[in-house]
Design a protein around this motif. Sequence first.
Motif, PDB file in Angstrom:
ATOM      1  N   GLN A 197       0.828  -1.215   0.000  1.00 13.82           N
ATOM      2  CA  GLN A 197       0.000   0.000   0.000  1.00 13.82           C
ATOM      3  C   GLN A 197       0.858   1.259   0.000  1.00 13.82           C
ATOM      4  OE1 GLN A 197      -2.694   0.407   3.309  1.00 13.82           O
ATOM      5  NE2 GLN A 197      -3.494   2.380   2.593  1.00 13.82           N
ATOM      6  N   GLY A 198       1.835   1.331   0.884  1.00 10.95           N
ATOM      7  CA  GLY A 198       2.704   2.503   0.946  1.00 10.95           C
ATOM      8  C   GLY A 198       3.542   2.696  -0.297  1.00 10.95           C
ATOM      9  N   PRO A 199       4.313   1.687  -0.728  1.00 15.84           N
ATOM     10  CA  PRO A 199       5.134   1.850  -1.929  1.00 15.84           C
ATOM     11  C   PRO A 199       4.341   2.218  -3.177  1.00 15.84           C
ATOM     12  CG  PRO A 199       5.843  -0.074  -0.693  1.00 15.84           C
ATOM     13  CD  PRO A 199       4.590   0.417  -0.032  1.00 15.84           C
ATOM     14  N   LEU A 200       3.099   1.760  -3.279  1.00 17.42           N
ATOM     15  CA  LEU A 200       2.285   2.077  -4.457  1.00 17.42           C
ATOM     16  C   LEU A 200       1.562   3.414  -4.321  1.00 17.42           C
ATOM     17  CD1 LEU A 200       0.725  -1.425  -5.266  1.00 17.42           C
ATOM     18  CD2 LEU A 200       2.626  -0.284  -6.413  1.00 17.42           C
ATOM     19  N   GLY A 201       1.642   4.050  -3.163  1.00 18.44           N
ATOM     20  CA  GLY A 201       1.034   5.361  -2.974  1.00 18.44           C
ATOM     21  C   GLY A 201      -0.477   5.352  -2.980  1.00 18.44           C
ATOM     22  N   LEU A 202      -1.097   4.324  -2.398  1.00 24.09           N
ATOM     23  CA  LEU A 202      -2.547   4.201  -2.396  1.00 24.09           C
ATOM     24  C   LEU A 202      -3.115   4.666  -1.063  1.00 24.09           C
ATOM     25  CD1 LEU A 202      -2.866   0.647  -4.003  1.00 24.09           C
ATOM     26  CD2 LEU A 202      -3.180   2.841  -5.144  1.00 24.09           C
ATOM     27  N   ASP A 203      -4.145   5.530  -1.111  1.00 24.15           N
ATOM     28  CA  ASP A 203      -4.840   5.870   0.124  1.00 24.15           C
ATOM     29  C   ASP A 203      -5.807   4.741   0.477  1.00 24.15           C
ATOM     30  OD1 ASP A 203      -7.158   6.161  -1.444  1.00 24.15           O
ATOM     31  OD2 ASP A 203      -6.902   8.328  -1.644  1.00 24.15           O
ATOM     32  N   ALA A 204      -6.554   4.914   1.571  1.00 22.98           N
ATOM     33  CA  ALA A 204      -7.416   3.825   2.047  1.00 22.98           C
ATOM     34  C   ALA A 204      -8.463   3.426   1.009  1.00 22.98           C
ATOM     35  CB  ALA A 204      -8.095   4.228   3.360  1.00 22.98           C
TER      36      ALA A 204
END
Length: 390
Positions: A197-204
């Motif tokens: 989630q973090g490395p791909l830059g996705l919010d919730a």
Amino acid sequence: MALLGDRAGTREPSAPATGGTPPRAPSRLPGLAMAALGVAVASGVHLLVPAVPMLTAAVVLGIFAAHLPGLRGLVRGPGRRGLTLAGKRLMRLGIVLLGLKLGLRDVLGLGWATVAMVAVVVTATFFGTVWLGRRLGLRGDQPLLIATGYSICGASAIGAVSEVRDGYEGDEEDTATSVALVTLCGTLAIAVLPLLQGPLGLDATQFGRWVGAGVHDVGQVVAIAQTAGPDALGQAVLVKLMRVMLLAPLVAAVVVAGRRRRAAAKAAAARAATQAAEGAGGAEGGAPSAESAEGAAGAGAEGKRPPLVPLFVLGFLAMVAVRTTGLLPTAVLDGAGQVQEILLAAALFGLGSAVHLPSLARTGGRVATLGLASWVVIAGVSYGGVLLTT
């Protein structure tokens, strides 16, 4: 005399040459009891380790039981008939109840852009997986079943399509192998996707939609999405259920394609029989006519064809309609959800018990390659779709 007896309605049932009574069919109770025990153990595993969905535990336990020395003989012998019943009939009932999780208003509330994104993800994953599976030379209808599991809803979709195969080549082992592969990849996703989630830059919201569009089983979707919070979980479940809605049209499409394949095979056999009859006609005056040859070629292929929309798929759609009315209280829906999970867990235990690891190992490299490639396709296409629609 036998012919006269038949016409007169006095024909007596045939008896074995030994004079005894006909052998009784094996009981289904041992296999059903094993499936019930498997469900109980899978439920216990889920309670102890909530990150492991009950359905995932059930199929793994089925595979384990099929290879454990103390249980292997029971699984392959007295329990086989009941376990096969669980893998087929209980799967159908579970799929029908799965419709109660879907409400048209909730799904359409995500917007037409998301609906289109899900359709593209399912289409690309399904046809891409089937094409690659054929190129890899996988046997029977394994490519079809694996493609169905990855693109729609894991083991439930595989069970639905396996019930309507017509014009394809396959057996229970193909179904079990496909379920095992999809379950393995979905289980790995529980550990891998939250880390991305973090490395791909996705919010919730984006993460939830990505998980819903790219993970196979509903239980696995819940296990992954809840790590990012309630908003991610709600989005993931809605997008996932939107994929589940495509199960009915996919099953109908498989039936139509299977009928066409079967008709083409029948026509080819008829042409071959006709050519053989014409070739023999010059040497033997009693050669069969082209019409009789065609009839003979088609006689064995005419068997019973599944309906375009099977009864359990109609039941699934009926449950969707019932849920959409909003008339059922929450307590009823919760109870139906628990029954549905129990039925699917029993079915997956039965399917898992049909997995034969030595046979799987012979095609393990190609099957694993197809599973990994399909996983990459659905994750990549759904990631791009989420970025474009949020």
